[in-house]
Design a protein around this motif. Structure first.
Motif, PDB file in Angstrom:
ATOM      1  N   VAL A 127       0.869  -1.178   0.000  1.00  0.00           N
ATOM      2  CA  VAL A 127       0.000   0.000   0.000  1.00  0.00           C
ATOM      3  C   VAL A 127       0.903   1.225   0.000  1.00  0.00           C
ATOM      4  N   PHE A 128       0.762   2.044  -1.037  1.00  0.00           N
ATOM      5  CA  PHE A 128       1.531   3.290  -1.115  1.00  0.00           C
ATOM      6  C   PHE A 128       0.612   4.440  -0.756  1.00  0.00           C
ATOM      7  N   LEU A 129       0.978   5.184   0.294  1.00  0.00           N
ATOM      8  CA  LEU A 129       0.171   6.316   0.718  1.00  0.00           C
ATOM      9  C   LEU A 129       0.709   7.572   0.043  1.00  0.00           C
ATOM     10  N   ASP A 130      -0.063   8.083  -0.880  1.00  0.00           N
ATOM     11  CA  ASP A 130       0.362   9.226  -1.704  1.00  0.00           C
ATOM     12  C   ASP A 130       0.007  10.533  -1.001  1.00  0.00           C
ATOM     13  N   CYS A 131       1.036  11.324  -0.729  1.00  0.00           N
ATOM     14  CA  CYS A 131       0.834  12.593  -0.045  1.00  0.00           C
ATOM     15  C   CYS A 131       1.840  13.595  -0.592  1.00  0.00           C
ATOM     16  N   SER A 132       1.408  14.821  -0.835  1.00  0.00           N
ATOM     17  CA  SER A 132       2.307  15.806  -1.428  1.00  0.00           C
ATOM     18  C   SER A 132       3.459  16.124  -0.479  1.00  0.00           C
ATOM     19  N   LEU A 133       4.582  16.498  -1.064  1.00  0.00           N
ATOM     20  CA  LEU A 133       5.762  16.851  -0.278  1.00  0.00           C
ATOM     21  C   LEU A 133       5.454  18.004   0.672  1.00  0.00           C
ATOM     22  N   GLU A 134       4.705  18.991   0.199  1.00  0.00           N
ATOM     23  CA  GLU A 134       4.388  20.162   1.022  1.00  0.00           C
ATOM     24  C   GLU A 134       3.583  19.764   2.257  1.00  0.00           C
ATOM     25  N   THR A 135       2.598  18.885   2.077  1.00  0.00           N
ATOM     26  CA  THR A 135       1.775  18.439   3.207  1.00  0.00           C
ATOM     27  C   THR A 135       2.609  17.654   4.211  1.00  0.00           C
ATOM     28  N   CYS A 136       3.490  16.785   3.705  1.00  0.00           N
ATOM     29  CA  CYS A 136       4.352  16.000   4.592  1.00  0.00           C
ATOM     30  C   CYS A 136       5.264  16.915   5.418  1.00  0.00           C
ATOM     31  N   LEU A 137       5.795  17.945   4.768  1.00  0.00           N
ATOM     32  CA  LEU A 137       6.670  18.885   5.475  1.00  0.00           C
ATOM     33  C   LEU A 137       5.899  19.639   6.556  1.00  0.00           C
ATOM     34  N   GLN A 138       4.662  20.035   6.258  1.00  0.00           N
ATOM     35  CA  GLN A 138       3.846  20.740   7.241  1.00  0.00           C
ATOM     36  C   GLN A 138       3.528  19.836   8.434  1.00  0.00           C
ATOM     37  N   ARG A 139       3.120  18.605   8.159  1.00  0.00           N
ATOM     38  CA  ARG A 139       2.798  17.670   9.245  1.00  0.00           C
ATOM     39  C   ARG A 139       4.035  17.353  10.069  1.00  0.00           C
ATOM     40  N   ASN A 140       5.132  17.154   9.387  1.00  0.00           N
ATOM     41  CA  ASN A 140       6.384  16.843  10.081  1.00  0.00           C
ATOM     42  C   ASN A 140       6.772  17.986  11.036  1.00  0.00           C
TER      43      ASN A 140
END
Length: 356
Positions: free
Chosen positions: A175-188
């Motif tokens: 299962v590959f969870l597709d999430c934009s780089l920008e969203t990942c950076l914000q959550r991180n």
């Protein structure tokens, strides 16, 4: 005693339904949230036994605290964890207790066992046998799915799990969870202990999504948009897991002669690619050294060291050095190049620190 009786009962009913699910994607894509929700739902709705193995929880803290850990160190830790997973799977398949493997990384093994205990899959055998563990009734009496929660950003990382599933004829899916780089950076950035932003940027540039059209072994894969909380996503996930359980992989005997032929073909192709890449790296480094006006005798010494390093890497690959797996399915060129740059930078740093 009770666990052993349960294990024998499970074996008498026929082959166990066992599966491995690789959950992959960028840091902060929502993988751990999805893993917990999926685990809860499968237990409640399907009555399955589920074990979530979160790599971040099991890998040693000391590794993540290092500023620039070597790619080879990460590879060794991943292989160590796969060894623990295999140990547990063998106990489930054979309906017996599990023993701690020799030459283990003690802290990592304890974290792995604690994770299995917390999910009601194993229990300690007895105070006098601290290195032995009994399978619980949950682990031996129901279909069992292990969900591996990590980035798995290289195809070769996922292929190692596929090989384990094939070795024991288990179900396998991704299962590959597709999430934009920008969203990942914000959550991180909102996490109590965020990763460096450059780590996520680097992983985003390197990530290899499942590609069923190119790789037959990835045919049982699913890409979901983050957050994957819709009823449609849940149905697709359930279908994927059911398909994996009902269609376990077939074990293929190793063909030693064919593997050696593949290794030679692979080595020839890989050597050429690596040689060209390392030549460019050395050339670029020497150009930068000249631009920094490094003294002529130091330029000569630097060139000698870099060429010696390049020759060593190529010879290691030629000899099938185990640092770099040299089979077509598992070779990871990025690891080899990253490791070369790491050692090259250490050499260069010596000369420039002397210069200043």
């Amino acid at each position: 005693m009770k666990a052993r009786e349960d294990a024998r009962g499970a074996r008498s009913e026929g082959p166990r339904k066992l599966g491995l699910c690789v959950l992959c994607g960028l840091p902060a894509a929502g993988k751990s949230t999805l893993a917990r929700a999926l685990s809860h739902r499968l237990r409640q709705e399907r009555g399955w036994a589920v074990g979530v193995v979160a790599y971040d929880d099991v890998m040693p803290d000391a590794f993540f605290e290092e500023a620039n850990p070597l790619p080879s160190q990460w590879k060794l830790l991943r292989q160590e964890l796969l060894k623990y997973l295999e140990n547990f799977l063998l106990a489930v398949i054979n309906g017996c207790q599990m023993s701690a493997p020799p030459n283990r990384a003690e802290a990592m093994w304890e974290d792995f066992i604690t994770s299995l205990k917390d999910q009601d899959l194993v229990s300690s055998a007895a105070p006098e046998a601290p290195s032995h563990y009994l399978l619980t009734k949950t682990a031996v009496s129901r279909p069992l799915f292990l969900i591996l929660d990590d980035n798995f950003y290289y195809q070769s990382m996922r292929y190692e799990v596929y090989q384990l599933a094939r070795k024991y004829s288990l179900g396998f899916c991704q299962v590959f969870l597709d999430c934009s780089l920008e969203t990942c950076l914000q959550r991180n950035g909102r996490r109590p202990q965020p990763l460096p932003a450059e780590t996520i940027h680097l992983m985003g540039s390197k990530i290899e999504r499942p590609n069923p059209e190119k790789n037959a072994w990835e045919h049982n894969s699913l890409t979901l948009q983050s957050p994957a909380c819709s009823s449609e996503a849940s149905l697709k996930l359930t279908d994927l897991l059911l398909t994996a359980l009902e269609n376990p992989l077939k074990f293929v005997e190793d063909n030693v002669e064919q593997k050696e032929t593949d290794r030679i073909i692979c080595s020839t192709n890989i050597l050429h690619q690596v040689d060209q890449t390392l030549r460019r790296a050395v050339s670029q480094t020497m150009k930068e050294a000249k631009d920094e006006q490094l003294l002529p005798y130091k330029l000569k010494l630097l060139a000698e060291e870099l060429n010696k390093l390049k020759a060593k890497f190529l010879e290691d690959l030629r000899q099938g050095n185990k640092k770099y797996l040299c089979f077509r399915e598992t070779i990871d060129l990025s690891d080899v190049i990253s490791f070369f740059h790491y050692e090259k930078d250490n050499i260069v740093q010596k000369y420039f620190s002397k210069q200043h």
